[in-house]
Design a protein around this motif. Structure first.
Motif, PDB file in Angstrom:
ATOM      1  N   PHE A   1      -6.617  34.388   6.276  1.00 42.74           N
ATOM      2  CA  PHE A   1      -5.472  33.607   5.804  1.00 42.74           C
ATOM      3  C   PHE A   1      -5.989  32.318   5.171  1.00 42.74           C
ATOM      4  CE2 PHE A   1      -6.399  32.997  10.242  1.00 42.74           C
ATOM      5  CZ  PHE A   1      -6.389  31.623  10.436  1.00 42.74           C
ATOM      6  N   LYS A   2      -5.068  31.473   4.711  1.00 37.97           N
ATOM      7  CA  LYS A   2      -5.476  30.246   4.038  1.00 37.97           C
ATOM      8  C   LYS A   2      -6.093  29.251   5.007  1.00 37.97           C
ATOM      9  CE  LYS A   2      -2.434  30.066  -0.012  1.00 37.97           C
ATOM     10  NZ  LYS A   2      -1.368  29.289  -0.692  1.00 37.97           N
ATOM     11  N   VAL A   3      -7.166  28.620   4.569  1.00 42.77           N
ATOM     12  CA  VAL A   3      -7.781  27.541   5.338  1.00 42.77           C
ATOM     13  C   VAL A   3      -6.812  26.354   5.341  1.00 42.77           C
ATOM     14  CG1 VAL A   3      -9.725  25.948   5.472  1.00 42.77           C
ATOM     15  CG2 VAL A   3     -10.087  28.304   4.697  1.00 42.77           C
ATOM     16  N   PRO A   4      -6.465  25.802   6.504  1.00 43.15           N
ATOM     17  CA  PRO A   4      -5.480  24.717   6.566  1.00 43.15           C
ATOM     18  C   PRO A   4      -6.038  23.388   6.063  1.00 43.15           C
ATOM     19  CG  PRO A   4      -6.340  25.156   8.750  1.00 43.15           C
ATOM     20  CD  PRO A   4      -6.917  26.211   7.845  1.00 43.15           C
ATOM     21  N   PHE A   5      -6.136  23.285   4.756  1.00 42.63           N
ATOM     22  CA  PHE A   5      -6.683  22.084   4.137  1.00 42.63           C
ATOM     23  C   PHE A   5      -5.871  21.766   2.890  1.00 42.63           C
ATOM     24  CE2 PHE A   5      -9.282  19.485   1.466  1.00 42.63           C
ATOM     25  CZ  PHE A   5     -10.152  18.781   2.289  1.00 42.63           C
ATOM     26  N   GLY A   6      -5.398  20.528   2.784  1.00 40.57           N
ATOM     27  CA  GLY A   6      -4.737  20.075   1.577  1.00 40.57           C
ATOM     28  C   GLY A   6      -3.282  20.473   1.477  1.00 40.57           C
TER      29      GLY A   6
ATOM     30  N   GLU B   1      -1.556  21.202  -1.956  1.00 37.99           N
ATOM     31  CA  GLU B   1      -1.311  22.210  -2.983  1.00 37.99           C
ATOM     32  C   GLU B   1      -1.946  23.544  -2.629  1.00 37.99           C
ATOM     33  OE1 GLU B   1      -0.842  21.372  -7.630  1.00 37.99           O
ATOM     34  OE2 GLU B   1      -2.922  21.770  -7.074  1.00 37.99           O
ATOM     35  N   ASN B   2      -3.062  23.508  -1.926  1.00 32.70           N
ATOM     36  CA  ASN B   2      -3.700  24.747  -1.488  1.00 32.70           C
ATOM     37  C   ASN B   2      -2.784  25.555  -0.579  1.00 32.70           C
ATOM     38  OD1 ASN B   2      -5.895  26.645  -0.712  1.00 32.70           O
ATOM     39  ND2 ASN B   2      -5.787  25.563   1.234  1.00 32.70           N
ATOM     40  N   LEU B   3      -2.082  24.874   0.310  1.00 35.06           N
ATOM     41  CA  LEU B   3      -1.220  25.545   1.280  1.00 35.06           C
ATOM     42  C   LEU B   3       0.151  25.904   0.710  1.00 35.06           C
ATOM     43  CD1 LEU B   3      -2.094  23.444   4.455  1.00 35.06           C
ATOM     44  CD2 LEU B   3      -2.868  25.752   3.877  1.00 35.06           C
ATOM     45  N   THR B   4       0.440  25.417  -0.493  1.00 38.06           N
ATOM     46  CA  THR B   4       1.687  25.781  -1.168  1.00 38.06           C
ATOM     47  C   THR B   4       1.548  27.174  -1.768  1.00 38.06           C
ATOM     48  OG1 THR B   4       2.132  23.464  -1.731  1.00 38.06           O
ATOM     49  CG2 THR B   4       3.327  25.136  -2.981  1.00 38.06           C
TER      50      THR B   4
ATOM     51  N   ALA C   1       5.661  29.017  -5.256  1.00 34.39           N
ATOM     52  CA  ALA C   1       6.427  27.782  -5.104  1.00 34.39           C
ATOM     53  C   ALA C   1       5.783  26.586  -5.793  1.00 34.39           C
ATOM     54  CB  ALA C   1       6.615  27.479  -3.619  1.00 34.39           C
ATOM     55  N   LEU C   2       4.756  26.812  -6.623  1.00 40.22           N
ATOM     56  CA  LEU C   2       4.100  25.710  -7.327  1.00 40.22           C
ATOM     57  C   LEU C   2       5.046  25.058  -8.328  1.00 40.22           C
ATOM     58  CD1 LEU C   2       0.577  27.246  -8.023  1.00 40.22           C
ATOM     59  CD2 LEU C   2       1.152  25.489  -6.336  1.00 40.22           C
TER      60      LEU C   2
END
Length: 296
Positions: free
Chosen positions: A78-83, A85-88, A92-93
């Protein structure tokens, strides 16, 4: 524990048109994603996501165990919980492209893995504070670890008001130098702010990176305003990235002007104008992008 019958299927596709100063233009399927979420047991959830436009197609494959609002264990890919815009989600950008700062500096995006990695995190919320602590391979999605070191990440968010979020991210990683046996530092520190109130939104992010002997950094700030509530949104964004602090004039800047037309929450038409400026060469480029996203 009782198994749940809940099952959620979602997906979206993005068709993009690009035109540049060099008369390079054309259509492409930017993303074609499908996701599946559900419960294995009470408080034990799973999520899968694939993208048929990419190889490998597997993006997310995670399991979540919720012990309480204060503690949730997530493991898998899964996504690394950093930042911010990365987690968006890509769906939904606010602008068609993510900032160059995030693409070049955010963990796992900097190695072409779309921000994803294989590992485990512990997360939770306490009143207006939320936290996320994780351990990852550090090699990106669908890849095994290449060294005995594990990468560590921590993210802390603070919500002083319902319309404002301030967050700090830290990543301590290792990478194998030039495919050899030498393991070097790959560290990241980021701060971000998110403000949204009625028709107005403001977002900003700063990331500093240390890769072996090179220091890099970047930042962006963007603003949005709904000309027609929940329908038509105007965007402006300034994004600056420095690939090496020790080299003078190598900064790259991108200014983006955009318009978003929402047909539903996930179905929309986006039109962007980007002006790129290269510091070292002194050249500039204009890019026009149009993207239609259809989702369910």
């Amino acid at each position: 524990l009782v198994a749940s019958q809940s099952l959620e299927l979602s997906g979206y596709t993005q068709v993009r048109y690009t035109h540049t100063d060099e008369d390079i233009n054309g259509f492409r399927i930017r993303r074609a994603r499908a996701g599946l979420k559900g419960e294995i047991l009470k408080k034990v959830n799973y999520a899968l996501q694939i993208d048929a436009s990419k190889s490998p197609v597997l993006l997310d494959a995670r399991v979540e165990i919720t012990f309480s609002p204060y503690a949730k264990l997530t493991f898998g890919q899964f996504k690394v919980p950093f930042g911010l815009e990365n987690l968006t989600s890509s769906s939904a950008l606010d602008t068609i492209n993510r900032s160059q700062t995030v693409e070049n500096l955010c963990p796992s995006r900097d190695i072409g893995a779309q921000g994803r990695d294989i590992g485990v995190t512990l997360s939770g919320k306490f009143s207006r504070i939320e936290y996320n602590l994780g351990v990852f391979n550090g090699e990106g999605s669908n890849r095994t670890d290449k060294n005995e070191k594990k990468d560590l990440v921590a993210r802390l968010g603070f919500h002083p008001f319902d319309f404002l979020t301030l967050s700090l991210s830290y990543y301590q990683g290792k990478s194998t130098l030039f495919g050899g046996n030498s393991v070097v530092d790959r560290d990241r520190t980021g701060v971000d702010i998110y403000f949204v109130h009625e028709k107005i939104s403001l977002k900003g992010e700063y990331i500093a990176a240390r890769d072996y002997q090179a220091d890099r950094y970047g930042w962006y700030v963007q603003g949005g305003y709904f000309l027609v509530p929940d329908k038509i949104q105007a965007m402006v964004k300034y994004d600056s990235y420095d690939a090496n602090r020790d080299i003078q004039g190598d900064r790259t800047d991108v200014i983006t002007l955009g318009l978003n037309w929402f047909f539903s929450k996930i179905t929309k038409l986006q039109i962007n104008y980007e002006h790129h400026t290269e510091g070292l060469t002194g050249t500039s480029e204009n890019v026009i992008l149009a993207q239609f996203q259809a989702g369910f």
